[in-house]
Design an enzyme around this catalytic site. Structure first.
Site, PDB file in Angstrom:
ATOM      1  N   LYS A   1      -8.396   6.894 -19.320  1.00  0.00           N
ATOM      2  CA  LYS A   1      -8.653   7.423 -20.650  1.00  0.00           C
ATOM      3  C   LYS A   1      -7.410   7.303 -21.547  1.00  0.00           C
ATOM      4  CE  LYS A   1     -12.629   8.666 -18.777  1.00  0.00           C
ATOM      5  NZ  LYS A   1     -12.466   8.595 -17.323  1.00  0.00           N
TER       6      LYS A   1
ATOM      7  N   ASP B   1      -7.104  19.476 -14.567  1.00  0.00           N
ATOM      8  CA  ASP B   1      -7.434  18.136 -15.048  1.00  0.00           C
ATOM      9  C   ASP B   1      -7.035  18.080 -16.513  1.00  0.00           C
ATOM     10  OD1 ASP B   1      -8.652  15.836 -16.071  1.00  0.00           O
ATOM     11  OD2 ASP B   1     -10.293  15.926 -14.631  1.00  0.00           O
TER      12      ASP B   1
ATOM     13  N   ARG C   1       0.842  -1.197   0.000  1.00  0.00           N
ATOM     14  CA  ARG C   1       0.000   0.000   0.000  1.00  0.00           C
ATOM     15  C   ARG C   1       0.874   1.243   0.000  1.00  0.00           C
ATOM     16  NH1 ARG C   1      -1.128   2.407   4.442  1.00  0.00           N
ATOM     17  NH2 ARG C   1      -1.380   0.502   5.682  1.00  0.00           N
TER      18      ARG C   1
ATOM     19  N   TYR D   1     -16.725  17.945 -15.010  1.00  0.00           N
ATOM     20  CA  TYR D   1     -17.078  16.529 -15.060  1.00  0.00           C
ATOM     21  C   TYR D   1     -18.090  16.210 -13.957  1.00  0.00           C
ATOM     22  CZ  TYR D   1     -16.426  11.544 -13.990  1.00  0.00           C
ATOM     23  OH  TYR D   1     -16.635  10.229 -13.687  1.00  0.00           O
TER      24      TYR D   1
END
Length: 403
Positions: A194, A169, A45, A97
């Site tokens: 994406k 972004d 982690r 978004y």
């Protein structure tokens, strides 16, 4: 040396075996020589060699100090917002978004963080809206889904003068076309699902920071909150990034052809694509981007949900699906899909009308994609008003769907 060449050779060869592909370290923990003494890794982690390789590659791509990889784009956004405290304000682009809007409004509003939305395509609006409480300016440029373009360099200067961080972004442009940190941004976020991944086969997010201080804070949040990217998905993003420049170049070429076709179609009202000279702030996009990307949005003259659904359910090559940036072309109806969580009036005010359709233009032959849209738009075309863009006739099997 070109950026494409630098990218390919920034992906390391495994020093232990000489593997040309970064190994997938599929492990949860690492053996230590003594308590607190290890080879740089103790628990997966906190860190993992495959994820670390990806983070170094993306940091270099975005000209940042460091990067942190997350389990999704929203997890990446969430980590950035966790830099703030109760009473702080975010100044955000209005055409945002839907997932980010949902996170800001329904999660962080409960903790006393206020979000003010403004049309950032006009720098004067940012100057008027920023306050002493504004600690984070949130840009998408191009935005999702109307591809609004904001001047990163100018807004970075405003944020800096007011003691606020600027986060961009950069999902739609990708670092292949735009590097916001070089333009003054403090933080860059990506939905690596994406264009970075590029093959519609993973969910991932990345935060890139301009300096070590910010990077250490995000890394602490990544470890403390635990929304890490798995080793296998990290490897998939690395695999996708190897062809990023090649793919984005072709996405952009195809998208411009599609946008120009739509611009001349009698059933189409508005076309949103930064590569069109008619697009608002095209000159800014030309200044800060090296290309215009693979996303095209458009509205219909029959501005209704029913008309839009007829089109998105009538294509064959463009698949009706959430997401974008993959090899196959996709399309969606933001009003009932990606931006459904935004109140209707606020959505429309930001330019996301009822008939707006978003295209993720893939890597198929551009002529085939135009044929596909021509067929789907026929029911919307006024009688006797065909654009006659292509002379050939195509016949696809009927496609039916319901949203």
């Amino acid at each position: 040396m070109s950026n494409a060449t630098k990218l390919i050779h920034s992906i390391p060869v495994d020093p232990l075996t000489g593997s040309i592909s970064v190994p997938i370290y599929q492990t949860s923990t690492f053996v230590q020589e003594a308590p607190g003494e290890n080879k740089g890794y103790d628990y997966a982690r906190s860190n993992n060699p495959t994820r670390a390789a990806l983070e170094n590659i993306i940091a270099e791509l975005e000209c940042g100090s460091s990067a942190s990889a997350f389990a999704s784009g929203l997890a990446a956004i969430d980590a950035v917002v966790k830099l703030l405290e109760s009473g702080d304000e975010i100044l955000a682009v209005d055409d945002i978004y839907g997932g980010a809007f949902r996170l800001f409004t329904h999660i962080y509003a409960k903790f006393g963080i206020t979000v003010n939305y403004v049309d950032t395509t006009d720098v004067a609006n940012v100057i008027d809206a920023i306050t002493k409480k504004t600690k984070l300016v949130w840009l998408e440029t191009p935005t999702n889904p109307t591809l609004k373009i904001s001047d990163i360099e100018a807004i970075a200067s405003i944020a800096r003068q007011n003691g606020a961080l600027l986060c961009v972004d950069n999902t739609f442009a990708s670092p292949a076309l735009q590097q916001p940190i070089k333009l003054g941004a403090d933080i860059v976020v990506h939905s690596a699902t994406k264009y970075l991944g590029g093959h519609s086969d993973l969910i991932a997010g990345v935060v890139v920071c301009k300096n070590k201080e910010l990077g250490d804070k995000i890394k602490f949040i990544q470890n403390a909150s635990g929304a890490i990217l798995s080793p296998h998905d990290s490897w998939l993003v690395i695999r996708g990034v190897e062809t990023l420049y090649l793919r984005v170049k072709e996405h952009s070429r195809n998208a411009l052809i599609v946008a120009e076709y739509l611009q001349n179609h009698p059933a189409v009202d508005k076309v949103y694509y930064p590569g069109l000279t008619t697009h608002h702030n095209h000159h800014i996009a030309a200044k800060q981007q090296s290309g215009y990307g693979g996303i095209v949005s458009f509205t219909l003259k029959h501005d209704t949900e029913a008309a839009a659904k007829s089109v998105v359910c009538g294509t064959h090559l463009f698949k009706l699906a959430e997401s974008l940036g993959g090899v196959k072309s996709l399309l969606c109806h933001p009003a009932t899909m990606t931006h459904k969580s935004i109140p209707v009036e606020q959505r429309r005010a930001a330019g996301v009308s009822d008939s707006l359709i978003r295209l993720s233009v893939g890597l198929e032959d551009a002529e085939d994609l135009v044929h596909d849209l021509e067929r789907a738009l026929r029911p919307q075309t006024p009688k006797g008003a065909s654009p006659h863009y292509l002379q050939q006739e195509v016949s696809f099997s009927d496609v039916q769907c319901a949203i």
